[in-house]
Design an enzyme around this catalytic site. Structure first.
Site, PDB file in Angstrom:
ATOM      1  NE  ARG A 141      47.505  43.533 -23.875  1.00 36.21           N
ATOM      2  CZ  ARG A 141      47.737  43.890 -22.619  1.00 36.21           C
ATOM      3  NH1 ARG A 141      47.240  45.018 -22.131  1.00 36.21           N
ATOM      4  NH2 ARG A 141      48.454  43.103 -21.811  1.00 36.21           N
ATOM      5  CE1 TYR A 195      49.634  28.162 -19.015  1.00 32.42           C
ATOM      6  CE2 TYR A 195      48.625  26.803 -20.710  1.00 32.42           C
ATOM      7  CZ  TYR A 195      49.565  27.733 -20.323  1.00 32.42           C
ATOM      8  OH  TYR A 195      50.438  28.241 -21.248  1.00 32.42           O
ATOM      9  NE  ARG A 238      52.339  39.886 -26.702  1.00 40.89           N
ATOM     10  CZ  ARG A 238      52.703  38.948 -25.845  1.00 40.89           C
ATOM     11  NH1 ARG A 238      53.054  39.287 -24.629  1.00 40.89           N
ATOM     12  NH2 ARG A 238      52.747  37.688 -26.197  1.00 40.89           N
TER      13      ARG A 238
HETATM   14  O1  CP3 Z   1      46.306  32.778 -32.910  1.00 49.95           O
HETATM   15  C1  CP3 Z   1      45.664  33.832 -32.746  1.00 49.95           C
HETATM   16  O2  CP3 Z   1      45.969  34.897 -33.311  1.00 49.95           O
HETATM   17  C2  CP3 Z   1      44.422  33.802 -31.882  1.00 49.95           C
HETATM   18  C3  CP3 Z   1      44.653  34.257 -30.544  1.00 49.95           C
HETATM   19  C4  CP3 Z   1      45.358  33.363 -29.539  1.00 49.95           C
HETATM   20  C5  CP3 Z   1      45.958  33.891 -28.376  1.00 49.95           C
HETATM   21  N1  CP3 Z   1      46.344  32.860 -27.580  1.00 49.95           N
HETATM   22  C6  CP3 Z   1      46.110  35.329 -28.080  1.00 49.95           C
HETATM   23  C7  CP3 Z   1      47.004  35.769 -27.008  1.00 49.95           C
HETATM   24  C8  CP3 Z   1      45.466  31.977 -29.470  1.00 49.95           C
HETATM   25  C9  CP3 Z   1      45.054  30.915 -30.480  1.00 49.95           C
HETATM   26  C10 CP3 Z   1      46.077  31.674 -28.224  1.00 49.95           C
HETATM   27  C11 CP3 Z   1      46.321  30.311 -27.770  1.00 49.95           C
HETATM   28  C12 CP3 Z   1      47.049  30.100 -26.520  1.00 49.95           C
HETATM   29  N2  CP3 Z   1      46.973  30.810 -25.372  1.00 49.95           N
HETATM   30  C13 CP3 Z   1      47.902  29.002 -26.287  1.00 49.95           C
HETATM   31  C14 CP3 Z   1      48.189  27.916 -27.259  1.00 49.95           C
HETATM   32  C15 CP3 Z   1      49.141  28.359 -28.293  1.00 49.95           C
HETATM   33  C16 CP3 Z   1      50.528  28.465 -27.809  1.00 49.95           C
HETATM   34  O3  CP3 Z   1      51.077  29.571 -27.894  1.00 49.95           O
HETATM   35  O4  CP3 Z   1      51.056  27.440 -27.375  1.00 49.95           O
HETATM   36  C17 CP3 Z   1      48.402  29.125 -24.973  1.00 49.95           C
HETATM   37  C18 CP3 Z   1      49.367  28.197 -24.286  1.00 49.95           C
HETATM   38  C19 CP3 Z   1      47.786  30.267 -24.398  1.00 49.95           C
HETATM   39  C20 CP3 Z   1      47.926  30.756 -23.011  1.00 49.95           C
HETATM   40  C21 CP3 Z   1      48.531  32.104 -22.966  1.00 49.95           C
HETATM   41  N3  CP3 Z   1      47.916  33.252 -23.427  1.00 49.95           N
HETATM   42  C22 CP3 Z   1      49.777  32.461 -22.443  1.00 49.95           C
HETATM   43  C23 CP3 Z   1      50.781  31.491 -21.849  1.00 49.95           C
HETATM   44  C24 CP3 Z   1      49.913  33.833 -22.597  1.00 49.95           C
HETATM   45  C25 CP3 Z   1      51.034  34.702 -22.068  1.00 49.95           C
HETATM   46  C26 CP3 Z   1      52.258  34.523 -22.835  1.00 49.95           C
HETATM   47  C27 CP3 Z   1      52.333  35.576 -23.885  1.00 49.95           C
HETATM   48  O5  CP3 Z   1      52.571  35.221 -25.054  1.00 49.95           O
HETATM   49  O6  CP3 Z   1      52.195  36.735 -23.495  1.00 49.95           O
HETATM   50  C28 CP3 Z   1      48.757  34.315 -23.263  1.00 49.95           C
HETATM   51  C29 CP3 Z   1      48.469  35.709 -23.637  1.00 49.95           C
HETATM   52  C30 CP3 Z   1      48.049  35.975 -25.041  1.00 49.95           C
HETATM   53  N4  CP3 Z   1      47.224  35.195 -25.775  1.00 49.95           N
HETATM   54  C31 CP3 Z   1      48.399  37.121 -25.799  1.00 49.95           C
HETATM   55  C32 CP3 Z   1      47.732  37.004 -27.037  1.00 49.95           C
HETATM   56  C33 CP3 Z   1      47.733  37.987 -28.171  1.00 49.95           C
HETATM   57  C34 CP3 Z   1      49.268  38.277 -25.333  1.00 49.95           C
HETATM   58  C35 CP3 Z   1      48.421  39.152 -24.489  1.00 49.95           C
HETATM   59  C36 CP3 Z   1      48.935  40.578 -24.365  1.00 49.95           C
HETATM   60  O7  CP3 Z   1      48.534  41.416 -25.190  1.00 49.95           O
HETATM   61  O8  CP3 Z   1      49.669  40.842 -23.414  1.00 49.95           O
END
Ligand code: CP3
Length: 347
Positions: free
Chosen positions: A41, A154, A32
């Protein structure tokens, strides 16, 4: 390492080989904080982006086109394999993931499926193949998954948690359910990660983002055997990064569980982390993502501090200690990448 890959600083550093400079990539480097991401998005939900191979590939490449990063990470999410296992969830606006039927009973666990990645998540395999074609000869591609504990948390809590009361409750009070759930997650992760390698991933990262809520004793008893099972089951012709946050008291058992690289956050001094895990292993980290909101001069000071702690040892991969935050100034990310390359130059 394949011959064609031997010149990639990131892959060399994973294997503790010398590199001309310290390689850098950033967790959540596609996301983002980039306007290119926010534009796409508007048309797709987050999960639609993950499930459309062309879009996922395009998003993966957005930060690569903008910054001189040393590795790409495939755009996906750690929760993606859960849906085909039989655990449905959605991303509710502003709330993160929400699971409508959290896993609490042995009966539910017995019904979980072990996934077949080519059949169940074909979009991810296709996205990896597209990105590999685009990046050939430029930089390597990282595949990833969550670790068993973080994924179980989760599934059991039904979303993000502060105290992990239900997860720890199952762990302590219901060992049969815990073993059955962790076992199913392990089987899924082994096939999920190996399929990513077959599709073209040149390194893997396992995210155990929330395992830092456990005592070292609980980690050893309830998590270690499963994390080890996954890492022992993965094709190790590619390097594996084992990452966690708030993990400074868990570094020794995390290392024993596996990984060519241990990923650490900013809560520990890099030099101390290295002393704890031993010189034989590579380290990834560990700038506080919040530092990127500071003026460039302050970012510079922190980058130098981290590079000084690494003391030019082979086997340091520069990264943030956790994912890049929304609203991070893009020009600070560009400055960070340049700085790390310049200040670590060994030629
Ligand atoms: O690293 C990268 O660029 C690859 C993409 C990636 C995403 N999530 C994209 C994402 C990776 C490697 C993850 C891993 C992930 N996802 C983890 C482990 C890493 C960490 O941050 O601890 C976890 C716990 C998740 C689960 C998850 N996904 C959550 C809790 C959330 C919501 C919180 C938030 O940051 O909005 C997501 C959503 C998410 N995953 C987004 C992205 C780009 C945001 C989505 C959006 O556009 O609204």
């Amino acid at each position: 390492m394949k011959k064609a890959e031997a010149h990639y600083p990131f892959l060399l550093a994973c294997r503790k080989q010398p590199t001309p400079y310290t390689p850098i990539w950033l967790m959540r480097q596609a996301g983002r904080y980039m306007k290119e991401y926010r534009t796409l998005r508007k048309t797709f939900s987050f999960l639609e982006m993950c499930k459309n191979p062309e879009v996922a590939a395009q998003v993966t490449l957005q930060p690569i086109e903008k910054f001189k990063l040393d590795a790409a990470i495939i755009f996906s999410d750690i929760l993606i394999p859960l849906e085909p296992m039989g655990v449905e969830f959605e991303f509710a606006k502003g709330e993160g993931p929400v699971f409508h039927h959290p896993i609490r009973e042995l009966k539910q666990i017995e019904q979980l499926r072990v996934i077949e990645p080519e059949r169940d998540v074909p979009f991810l395999m296709e996205a990896i193949r597209i990105v590999r074609r685009e990046l050939e000869g430029k930089i390597p591609l990282i595949g990833f998954s969550g670790a068993p504990f973080t994924l179980a948390s989760y599934m059991i809590e039904g979303g993000h948690s502060r105290n992990y009361i239900l997860t720890k409750g199952m762990m302590y009070q219901n060992p049969t359910s815990w073993d059955c759930l962790m076992g199913k997650i392990c089987e899924t992760l082994i096939s999920y990660l190996n399929a990513q390698i077959r599709a073209g991933a040149q390194a893997l990262q396992i995210f155990d983002s929330w395992v830092g809520c456990l005592s070292p004793q609980d980690y050893k008893e309830y998590v270690f055997p499963y994390s080890k099972r996954v890492m022992d089951g993965v094709d190790r012709s590619v390097p594996l990064i084992h990452f966690a946050t708030s993990s400074s008291t868990l570094l020794e058992p995390m290392k024993q569980a596996g990984g060519d690289v241990i990923g650490v956050d900013w809560r520990i001094n890099l030099k101390e982390a290295w002393a704890r895990i031993g010189e034989g292993i590579a380290i990834q980290g560990n700038l506080d993502p919040v530092i990127l909101f500071s003026p460039v001069g302050l970012i510079e000071r922190e980058v130098k501090r981290i590079l000084d702690q690494a003391e030019n040892r082979p086997g340091h991969i520069f990264n943030l200690g956790h994912g890049i935050l929304p609203n991070t100034p893009v020009e600070h990310v560009a400055a960070l990448v340049e700085m790390v390359h310049e200040y670590s130059s060994r030629s």
